[in-house]
Design an enzyme around this catalytic site. Sequence first.
Site, mmCIF file in Angstrom:
data_model
loop_
_atom_site.group_PDB
_atom_site.id
_atom_site.type_symbol
_atom_site.label_atom_id
_atom_site.label_comp_id
_atom_site.label_asym_id
_atom_site.label_seq_id
_atom_site.Cartn_x
_atom_site.Cartn_y
_atom_site.Cartn_z
ATOM 1 N N SER A 39 0.850 -1.188 0.000
ATOM 2 C CA SER A 39 0.000 0.000 0.000
ATOM 3 C C SER A 39 0.886 1.239 0.000
ATOM 4 O O SER A 39 2.115 1.151 0.088
ATOM 5 C CB SER A 39 -0.922 0.014 1.230
ATOM 6 O OG SER A 39 -0.154 0.059 2.426
ATOM 7 N N LEU A 41 3.078 4.555 -0.685
ATOM 8 C CA LEU A 41 4.088 4.964 -1.653
ATOM 9 C C LEU A 41 4.760 3.764 -2.310
ATOM 10 O O LEU A 41 5.052 3.785 -3.509
ATOM 11 C CB LEU A 41 5.135 5.851 -0.970
ATOM 12 C CG LEU A 41 4.623 7.170 -0.402
ATOM 13 C CD1 LEU A 41 5.741 7.940 0.290
ATOM 14 C CD2 LEU A 41 3.994 8.025 -1.507
ATOM 15 N N ASP A 86 8.606 -9.550 6.924
ATOM 16 C CA ASP A 86 8.776 -8.730 8.124
ATOM 17 C C ASP A 86 10.161 -8.099 8.025
ATOM 18 O O ASP A 86 11.171 -8.783 8.196
ATOM 19 C CB ASP A 86 8.659 -9.597 9.381
ATOM 20 C CG ASP A 86 8.924 -8.835 10.665
ATOM 21 O OD1 ASP A 86 9.172 -7.613 10.604
ATOM 22 O OD2 ASP A 86 8.891 -9.465 11.741
ATOM 23 N N TYR A 196 8.913 8.494 15.312
ATOM 24 C CA TYR A 196 9.007 8.447 13.858
ATOM 25 C C TYR A 196 10.133 9.359 13.365
ATOM 26 O O TYR A 196 10.941 8.970 12.512
ATOM 27 C CB TYR A 196 7.676 8.886 13.243
ATOM 28 C CG TYR A 196 7.656 8.880 11.734
ATOM 29 C CD1 TYR A 196 7.504 7.694 11.028
ATOM 30 C CD2 TYR A 196 7.781 10.066 11.008
ATOM 31 C CE1 TYR A 196 7.476 7.678 9.643
ATOM 32 C CE2 TYR A 196 7.756 10.059 9.620
ATOM 33 C CZ TYR A 196 7.606 8.872 8.953
ATOM 34 O OH TYR A 196 7.595 8.849 7.581
ATOM 35 N N LYS A 200 13.640 8.340 11.383
ATOM 36 C CA LYS A 200 13.970 8.850 10.059
ATOM 37 C C LYS A 200 15.298 9.603 10.055
ATOM 38 O O LYS A 200 15.980 9.663 9.024
ATOM 39 C CB LYS A 200 12.838 9.737 9.548
ATOM 40 C CG LYS A 200 11.565 8.961 9.229
ATOM 41 C CD LYS A 200 11.815 7.871 8.175
ATOM 42 C CE LYS A 200 10.553 7.148 7.780
ATOM 43 N NZ LYS A 200 10.775 6.161 6.691
#
Length: 319
Positions: A39, A41, A86, A196, A200
Site C-alpha cells: 500500500s 508509496l 517482516d 518516527y 527517520k
Amino acid sequence: MSRVDFIPLSAKMSPEECAAPVTGSSLKDKSVLITGAASGLGAAIALAYAEKGAYVTLADINEKLGNEYTRKLQAKGLHVQFITTDVTSWTSQVAAFKAGIKFSPSHDTLDIVVASAGVAGDPFIAADEPPVTLENDPPAPNMVALKVNSIGLFYTAKLSQLYLKMPSSAPSPDPPCLILVVSLVAYLDFPAMASYTSSKYAARGLFRSIRPLFADRGIRVNAIAPWIVETPLVAELLKLFAAVGAPAGDPGQVVTAAMRFADDKTINGRAFAIGPKRILDLCDDVEGGDGGTVMQGFHQTELRGWDKYSAEIAGLMGL
C-alpha cells in the site's frame, strides 16, 4: 580495495532537473524488490515500475493487502509477485531478496531495491500518560517505528549491498541501485512524532554513511524525503494537518523521483525533498551545508509557519 566499479557522486540538481520526466525505458525486464509495497508509496512505485516492464517483487508484512494488490496488477498483465516479509527480521528479508532474484527474467539477478517500508509509531509523550510511582513501573515505550524504519532499513541496505552485486550469468550494463524512502522530518523538527522523526534521522544517517561505500562498489544509492502525503500510514495524522491548515504533499511527485532515480544512471548520492509544492535537491552534503541551506529556504517558501503548525498539531494530540 579496487575502485574499478566506482560511480562518482553526482552534482547538485536544479528543481527543474529534479522534476524532469524520464521515459522509464531502462526498467524493462529489470528485477526490482520494493519493501512496504502492499500500500501507500511503495505500492505506487511498484505500479509505475511494473508498467514500464519491470519484474517487481512486492515485500510487505500485510499478507492480505499484498496478495490483493498483486492480483490487481497481475490482472493488468504486469510482472509482479508478492512475498510476505517482516523487515525487522533478517531471515525474512533474505527470503524476500532471494524471491526477487528468482523472479527476474534471467533468474539470477536483482537490479533495483526500493526501501519503502515504514510505520508511524507512537508519540513520545502520551496524552493520558499516568504519573510514575515507586510502586508501579512505567510501561516500556512502543519501539515499532525504530525497529521498522531504522533496523529494518539497515537490513535492507546491507542485503542490497550483498545481493545487488551477486555474480550474474547475464549482467546488466546499468549499475544496480538502492533507493531509500526517508522523510522530510529527518531535516526539520516535529516533536509530536518523536519516535518516527528519530527513526527517520537514523535513516538519513544511514544514507549519508553508505553513500560513499556503495559508490566504491558500483551501486548507486539515492534518497527520497517526502513531506506528508496521503497514505494509510498517516491517515489519522493527515486529519490533524488539515485541521490546522498545514499543507500536504503530492504522492505523484514521490513516484516521479523514484522513476528518475531508477532510470537516470547519472544520478548518485542525491537526496530529494518531495513537496509540499515541488521536488528539490536537498544538497545533503558538505558542499550544500548538509541540507541546511535548502531547508532554510524551504521554511521560507514551501512551508512557511511550520513551527506554528507543529505546535497546533501537538495541541490537538493533547501534548
